[in-house]
Design an enzyme around this catalytic site. Sequence first.
Site, PDB file in Angstrom:
ATOM      1  CE  LYS A   1      67.734  22.222  -3.709  1.00  0.00           C
ATOM      2  NZ  LYS A   1      68.715  21.858  -4.746  1.00  0.00           N
TER       3      LYS A   1
ATOM      4  NE  ARG B   1      72.932  25.416  -1.539  1.00  0.00           N
ATOM      5  CZ  ARG B   1      72.045  25.828  -2.442  1.00  0.00           C
ATOM      6  NH1 ARG B   1      70.851  26.206  -2.080  1.00  0.00           N
ATOM      7  NH2 ARG B   1      72.374  25.855  -3.695  1.00  0.00           N
TER       8      ARG B   1
ATOM      9  NE  ARG C   1      69.338  25.209 -13.310  1.00  0.00           N
ATOM     10  CZ  ARG C   1      69.588  24.822 -12.058  1.00  0.00           C
ATOM     11  NH1 ARG C   1      68.693  24.144 -11.377  1.00  0.00           N
ATOM     12  NH2 ARG C   1      70.742  25.110 -11.503  1.00  0.00           N
TER      13      ARG C   1
ATOM     14  NE  ARG D   1      70.752  29.312 -11.111  1.00  0.00           N
ATOM     15  CZ  ARG D   1      70.530  28.554 -10.052  1.00  0.00           C
ATOM     16  NH1 ARG D   1      69.344  28.050  -9.842  1.00  0.00           N
ATOM     17  NH2 ARG D   1      71.497  28.296  -9.199  1.00  0.00           N
TER      18      ARG D   1
ATOM     19  NE  ARG E   1      75.197  26.130  -8.579  1.00  0.00           N
ATOM     20  CZ  ARG E   1      74.342  26.022  -9.605  1.00  0.00           C
ATOM     21  NH1 ARG E   1      74.751  26.228 -10.833  1.00  0.00           N
ATOM     22  NH2 ARG E   1      73.100  25.718  -9.382  1.00  0.00           N
TER      23      ARG E   1
HETATM   24  P1  AMP Z   1      70.293  27.731  -5.799  1.00  0.00           P
HETATM   25  O1  AMP Z   1      69.366  28.580  -6.590  1.00  0.00           O
HETATM   26  O2  AMP Z   1      69.620  27.064  -4.631  1.00  0.00           O
HETATM   27  O3  AMP Z   1      71.067  26.743  -6.651  1.00  0.00           O
HETATM   28  O4  AMP Z   1      71.383  28.715  -5.149  1.00  0.00           O
HETATM   29  C1  AMP Z   1      72.230  29.497  -5.969  1.00  0.00           C
HETATM   30  C2  AMP Z   1      73.390  30.032  -5.155  1.00  0.00           C
HETATM   31  O5  AMP Z   1      72.894  30.853  -4.081  1.00  0.00           O
HETATM   32  C3  AMP Z   1      74.234  28.958  -4.460  1.00  0.00           C
HETATM   33  O6  AMP Z   1      75.239  28.420  -5.304  1.00  0.00           O
HETATM   34  C4  AMP Z   1      74.835  29.773  -3.307  1.00  0.00           C
HETATM   35  O7  AMP Z   1      75.869  30.617  -3.760  1.00  0.00           O
HETATM   36  C5  AMP Z   1      73.668  30.669  -2.903  1.00  0.00           C
HETATM   37  N1  AMP Z   1      72.810  30.028  -1.887  1.00  0.00           N
HETATM   38  C6  AMP Z   1      71.508  29.646  -2.020  1.00  0.00           C
HETATM   39  N2  AMP Z   1      71.036  29.135  -0.874  1.00  0.00           N
HETATM   40  C7  AMP Z   1      72.061  29.185   0.009  1.00  0.00           C
HETATM   41  C8  AMP Z   1      72.216  28.782   1.361  1.00  0.00           C
HETATM   42  N3  AMP Z   1      71.215  28.201   2.050  1.00  0.00           N
HETATM   43  N4  AMP Z   1      73.411  29.014   1.962  1.00  0.00           N
HETATM   44  C9  AMP Z   1      74.427  29.589   1.297  1.00  0.00           C
HETATM   45  N5  AMP Z   1      74.363  29.970   0.017  1.00  0.00           N
HETATM   46  C10 AMP Z   1      73.186  29.770  -0.632  1.00  0.00           C
END
Ligand code: AMP
Length: 215
Positions: free
Chosen positions: A14, A90, A129, A162, A173
């Site tokens: 994404k 999410r 990554r 990360r 996750r």
């Molecule tokens: P991402 O970069 O999208 O993989 O997000 C990294 C982390 O941020 C996730 O594992 C969650 O802990 C938090 N996070 C990101 N977007 C959301 C969301 N819409 N709702 C809740 N937690 C989020």
Amino acid sequence: MKIVILLGAPGSGKGTIAGRLAAGDGVFRHVSSGDLLRDAVKRQTAAGVEADGYMKRGELVPDMLVARMVSDLLAQAGGDCTLLLDGFPRTVAQAEMLDATVAASGMALDMAVLLDVPEEILTDRIAGRRICPGCGAGYHVTTIPPRREGVCDVCGALLATRKDDNPETVRNRLAVYRAQTTPLIDFYAARGLLRRVDGTPDADAVTGALRRLLS
Ligand code: AMP
């Protein structure tokens, strides 16, 4: 302004695809809830301090916290562009909050695009990554390598992994995605908004497919 939701598991591409579309001619704007949260953690804002522990464990941060961040951003956005929402919503509760925000500003959602990638490919992608702590550019050690190993092409900073890309957190996750985010696939399909894109080819091919779908 158009609003397009990008759905897909961690590692489905994404952020990479939205970043490539947004780097083009200003038609697309990339909004990543994960990036907003990582930035808040880095700056140690109240939201960042609250979000940090959840993110380290690979759990979702509370709906209200992230919904507020995204709705603030939507309130400032405007103009003739397509907003690509990456990582938000999410949960079904977040999707309902987004509906309310969008309706209140007289807009509508245009599409929800699911980037479809089998789970064994996801874990491989996440393991390789790398991100740039300086400018946020994303890489992969084999599929999107930087020109100089370990160094960002854009700003020259040393690349990092990360914090939440370690195997244990990744397992969590993916489980959280299956339990809390996949219900959104039916949620948007029922409203006729869902489109599926095969996310397994390389980033150029998937970016092209998405550009055609959104044009
Ligand atoms: P991402 O970069 O999208 O993989 O997000 C990294 C982390 O941020 C996730 O594992 C969650 O802990 C938090 N996070 C990101 N977007 C959301 C969301 N819409 N709702 C809740 N937690 C989020």
